[in-house]
Design a protein around this motif. Structure first.
Motif, PDB file in Angstrom:
ATOM      1  N   GLU A   1      -5.024  -0.054  -7.479  1.00 27.04           N
ATOM      2  CA  GLU A   1      -6.204   0.520  -7.049  1.00 27.04           C
ATOM      3  C   GLU A   1      -6.242   1.854  -6.424  1.00 27.04           C
ATOM      4  O   GLU A   1      -5.349   1.868  -5.294  1.00 27.04           O
ATOM      5  CB  GLU A   1      -7.288  -0.375  -6.385  1.00 27.04           C
TER       6      GLU A   1
ATOM      7  N   TYR B   1      -2.640  -0.946  -3.550  1.00 30.16           N
ATOM      8  CA  TYR B   1      -3.451   0.017  -3.331  1.00 30.16           C
ATOM      9  C   TYR B   1      -2.505   1.442  -3.306  1.00 30.16           C
ATOM     10  O   TYR B   1      -1.297   1.359  -2.717  1.00 30.16           O
ATOM     11  CB  TYR B   1      -4.068  -0.012  -2.054  1.00 30.16           C
TER      12      TYR B   1
ATOM     13  N   VAL C   1       0.865  -1.152  -0.014  1.00 30.20           N
ATOM     14  CA  VAL C   1      -0.025  -0.050  -0.106  1.00 30.20           C
ATOM     15  C   VAL C   1       1.017   1.080   0.065  1.00 30.20           C
ATOM     16  O   VAL C   1       1.629   1.451   1.012  1.00 30.20           O
ATOM     17  CB  VAL C   1      -0.928   0.210   1.304  1.00 30.20           C
TER      18      VAL C   1
END
Length: 503
Positions: free
Chosen positions: A199, A177, A153
Motif C-alpha cells: 500500500e 507499506y 515499511v
C-alpha cells in the motif's frame, strides 16, 4: 498531479534548498519527521519494536533521522547501518546523532529480531539506477524472509525498485507499506511492482510548489483538483437534447447482459437520449430491462454486413457518439458490419470488448477509425491488438507510441488504469479496487465514456473523468464487500460518485 522522474525529484529537492531557503539536512529532517509521524500514528499502542535498516545514501539518512525521532518519543528502536559504499555527507552527519546505531558488514551479521515488530527499509531510494547484487542483494533477501513475522515499511521506494525502469526479476524489498515523498513514482503505478510496494502512502514534505508548477512531464495521476476542473455542472435551463443522443451497438444471443449494463451506464453518466442497436433476439430483453433506452434491432442473432440502413447513419447528425463492442461477438458478418460503420461515421466513438477483438483479427480496420476515438482494452486485448512486451515499462511505452501513431486515446485497464493520449501524455487513474474484477465492469465503463461524449465532453476530458467516476463508484460499492460486488453495483453508485465531485 505530476509524476516526476528520479532526476526531476532530485531537481525539486535542489530547487527547494535554493529557493526556500532550507539546507539539505533540514529538508531531510522534514521528510523523516513526516515518516516518523506516520509510523507513530499507525503503530502507537502496539508496543512493537522498530528495526531500521539504513543504507549509505540519503535514503539511509532519512532512516537515521526516523530512528532518532522514534527513540526520542520513547519507542523501542534498533538501527543498523548496512556498510556498503561511502556515506553521503547528510547520512554521515546523522550517524553521529544515533548513539545506538550498529553496523552490518556482511550478511552473516544480520540481526535476529526475535520480537515481532516493524522493519523500516531505508536502504536505497529513488537514486538507485541498477539492480542490486552480491551481499546487498543477500540483505534484501534476508529482510524479505522476515515477512509475516514483521511488517515491512519502505521509505520513499522499496529498496531495489528503480523509479524509472523495470525491476522485473531483480532483488527487491517486499513492503507492506511504502511511504513515498511528495510525488508518485512511475514504478509504483505499474502492475509488475505491486507486490513490492504494497500500500503506497503519499507523504508531503513541502517541496517548493514553483518547481512542480513549471516542470514538464508526460505522466500524471488524476486527482480531485483535475476532476473538478473537467466536470461541467448542469445548466438549469437544459433539456434532454442538450445532453446528446448516443448510439450503443451491443449484444448478441447469450450476451444481452453486456448490452443492458452498458446502456444503463450511458444514461446514468448523463446522456440525454440513447438508442441501442441490438440483434432481434435482444429486443424484448432491452425494452423490458431498460425502458429508458430506444431500441433498434437486426433480424439476425448477430450483426449483419448491411446494418447501415437500420442505423440510418446517412443521417449521422442524429447521433452525437457511438459506443460499440459489448457482447457483439466477432463473427465475420459482425466484422464486416463494423467495417461499413467505420466507412460511414467520423464522429466520437468508444470501442470496447468484441469491437477490439475484431480489430485484432482484422488490423487493417485500425486505419479506418475516426481520429480521437477511445479504445478500452484490458491487458490481454491490448496484447492481441499490439503485441506482447517483456515488462510493463515496455508495455507503457508501446501504449504511448500506439496512441500517438494512430491518433487515438487508448485506455489500458488495470489497478492504476493508464490512459494514453495522442499528444504523448499518460494519465493514471487512482480510483477502483479488486472488487471491480467482475464480469460486466468493462461494459459499464464503455457506457460511462459514451454517455460523457454524448454530452459534449472532449475525448480527453471524457476519458479522465469517466475512468475516475467508474473507479469511484466501484470504491463506494466495495465499501460493504468487494467480494460480493457485481457490475450493476457500480452503476448504482454513479450518482454518489458524481456527488463527491460536487461537494
Amino acid at each position: 498531479m505530476k509524476i516526476l522522474s528520479a532526476r526531476q525529484i532530485r531537481e525539486a529537492d535542489a530547487y527547494t534548498i535554493a529557493h526556500e531557503p532550507v539546507d539539505s539536512l533540514r529538508l531531510m529532517e522534514r521528510a523523516a519527521a513526516a515518516c516518523a509521524q506516520w509510523l507513530m500514528d499507525t503503530y502507537r499502542g502496539t508496543a512493537r519494536p522498530f528495526y531500521i535498516f539504513c543504507g549509505p545514501g540519503n535514503n539511509g539518512g532519512d532512516g537515521l533521522v526516523i530512528a532518532r525521532l522514534l527513540a526520542d518519543k520513547g519507542f523501542n528502536v534498533q538501527a543498523w547501518l548496512v556498510a556498503k559504499g561511502t556515506p553521503s555527507p547528510d547520512n554521515l552527519a546523522n550517524q553521529a546523532r544515533v548513539p545506538f546505531l550498529q553496523t552490518i558488514h556482511e550478511p552473516g551479521e544480520f540481526p535476529p529480531m526475535e520480537t515481532p515488530g516493524v522493519i523500516v527499509d531505508a536502504l536505497f531510494g529513488t537514486g538507485l539506477n541498477r539492480p542490486l547484487e552480491g551481499w546487498t542483494a543477500a540483505i534484501i533477501h534476508q529482510i524479505n524472509g522476515q515477512r509475516g513475522r514483521h511488517d515491512i515499511v519502505s521509505i520513499d521506494m522499496p529498496s531495489g525498485l528503480m523509479a524509472d525502469k523495470s525491476t522485473k526479476g531483480n532483488p527487491c524489498i517486499h513492503a507492506r507499506y511504502t511511504l513515498t515523498f511528495e510525488y508518485w513514482k512511475l514504478a509504483l503505478l505499474l502492475p509488475e511492482n505491486g507486490e513490492f510496494a504494497g500500500e503506497t502512502v503519499l507523504v508531503p514534505i513541502g517541496l517548493h510548489p514553483a518547481y512542480t508548477a513549471a516542470v514538464q512531464t508526460e505522466y500524471h495521476l488524476t486527482d480531485m483538483e483535475m476532476i473538478r476542473t473537467i466536470y461541467r455542472p448542469r445548466d438549469p435551463f437544459a433539456h434532454k437534447g442538450t445532453y446528446g443522443h448516443a448510439l450503443l451497438v451491443a449484444g448478441s444471443y447469450g450476451k444481452m447482459g453486456a448490452a443492458v449494463l452498458s446502456a444503463k451506464a450511458v444514461m446514468r453518466a448523463g446522456a440525454g437520449l440513447l438508442t441501442v442497436h441490438v440483434p432481434g433476439c435482444g429486443y424484448e430483453i432491452m425494452q423490458t430491462a431498460f425502458p429508458e433506452a430506444m431500441c433498434e434491432t437486426e433480424e439476425q442473432a448477430t450483426f449483419s454486413a448491411h446494418f447501415d440502413e437500420p442505423f440510418r447513419l446517412r443521417r449521422a447528425p442524429e447521433y452525437d457518439v457511438i459506443g460499440i463492442g459489448p457482447g457483439t461477438g466477432t463473427e465475420p458478418a459482425t466484422a464486416k458490419a463494423l467495417e461499413r460503420l467505420l466507412g460511414l461515421w467520423q464522429g466520437p466513438m468508444v470501442l470496447d470488448a468484441d469491437a477490439l477483438n475484431i480489430l485484432s483479427k482484422w488490423p487493417s480496420l485500425l486505419q479506418l477509425l475516426p481520429k480521437h476515438c477511445i479504445l478500452t482494452p484490458h491487458p490481454k486485448e491490448f496484447e492481441r491488438l499490439f503485441g506482447a512486451t517483456g515488462n510493463h515499462f515496455e508495455r507503457l511505452e508501446l501504449l504511448r507510441s500506439k496512441a500517438a501513431e494512430l491518433e487515438q486515446y487508448i485506455l489500458l485497464k488495470g489497478r492504476f488504469t493508464a490512459m494514453a493520449c495522442p499528444d504523448g501524455s499518460v494519465f493514471f487513474n487512482p480510483t477502483g479496487n479488486p472488487g471491480m474484477a467482475t464480469a460486466g465492469s468493462g461494459d459499464v465503463l464503455t457506457g460511462i465514456l459514451t454517455g460523457l461524449l454524448a454530452q459534449g465532453y472532449a475525448p480527453k476530458a471524457a476519458l479522465i473523468l469517466g475512468t475516475w467516476l467508474h473507479g469511484k463508484a466501484g470504491d463506494l460499492a466495495a465499501a460493504v464487500s468487494p467480494e460480493a460486488m457485481i457490475a450493476s453495483d457500480i452503476i448504482g453508485h454513479l450518482a454518489n460518485a458524481y456527488a463527491e465531485i460536487q461537494q
